[in-house]
Design an enzyme around this catalytic site. Sequence first.
Site, short mmCIF file in Angstrom:
data_model
loop_
_atom_site.label_atom_id
_atom_site.label_comp_id
_atom_site.label_asym_id
_atom_site.label_seq_id
_atom_site.Cartn_x
_atom_site.Cartn_y
_atom_site.Cartn_z
N CYS A 62 43.96 31.99 47.71
CA CYS A 62 43.25 32.41 46.50
C CYS A 62 44.26 33.08 45.59
O CYS A 62 45.38 32.62 45.47
CB CYS A 62 42.09 33.34 46.87
SG CYS A 62 42.59 34.81 47.79
N ARG A 74 41.39 28.67 36.70
CA ARG A 74 42.68 29.19 37.14
C ARG A 74 43.44 28.13 37.92
O ARG A 74 44.66 28.00 37.80
CB ARG A 74 42.50 30.46 37.97
CG ARG A 74 41.98 31.65 37.19
CD ARG A 74 41.91 32.90 38.04
NE ARG A 74 43.22 33.39 38.40
CZ ARG A 74 43.44 34.34 39.33
NH1 ARG A 74 42.42 34.87 39.98
NH2 ARG A 74 44.66 34.73 39.59
#
Length: 284
Positions: free
Chosen positions: A239, A180
């Site tokens: 995050c 990601r």
Amino acid sequence: MTPIITATELASESAGRRPPVLLDVRWQLSLAKAAGAAPFDGRAEYEAGHIPGAVYVDLDTELAGPPGPGGRHPLPDMAVFGAAMRRAGVSCSVPVVVHDGGQGWAAARAWWLLRWAGHPDVRVLDGGLAAWDGPLTTEIPAPQPGDFTPEPGGLPLLDADGAAALARSGLLLDARAAERYRGDVEPIDRVGGHIPGAVSAPTTENVAPGATTFLPAEELAERFKHLGAVDASEVGVYCGSGVSGAHEVLALAVAGVPAALYAGSWSEWSSDPARPVATGPDPS
């Protein structure tokens, strides 16, 4: 004070003269809705069996505000958060232990919020419910209401501009999976990639493969030293939505490294097309 506690230590303290308030924050990041499956139900899991005396706390409604421009798990309204903590029996004069099913992300979010909001004595059960070998119960406790009133500012917090600046002046760690971070895949947010200047540091590497407990403090310290955290002027973490990033902040605390959390994280950053996005394995 160490920010984590073992299951053996929790059992001993719970049987002692000053037992901690115990919060059960079982939660899982789930893509089940998109696949047509039923989402994870933390409350149902709690009701099926929990540590005696533990009170259930819902991450999505009590430890976060409604999803929106501030991200998928923005900071909760302090009146809502404070009321939830008092309902659970939280007082500033009584220690608190939080746990989840074992992953540690949700428990870390509760730990971070309580510490940020001014509670002086909060720890996470290392390994969560998976590490607990004591009895479980289905009895729902009715604790005496606590007196905790949130006073934000106990831990450092970043907004989007602060995260961008820290990526240039200090060390900003991206706690998401490496794929990601690189932008190879993005199953949730508008676009893949990372904040320019951020360094990839998946939070899953804070525990041993297949384990739920943290790596020993000295191993965490070595990991973060290798990433540059020990020598950085300031350290920040983000995050996807401010949950697994809290786990990284907790791991850094175990290693003796203070760090700020960008609570809005990638879900907030990526929602604005005007914000720059970097892709690939390199920070910039």
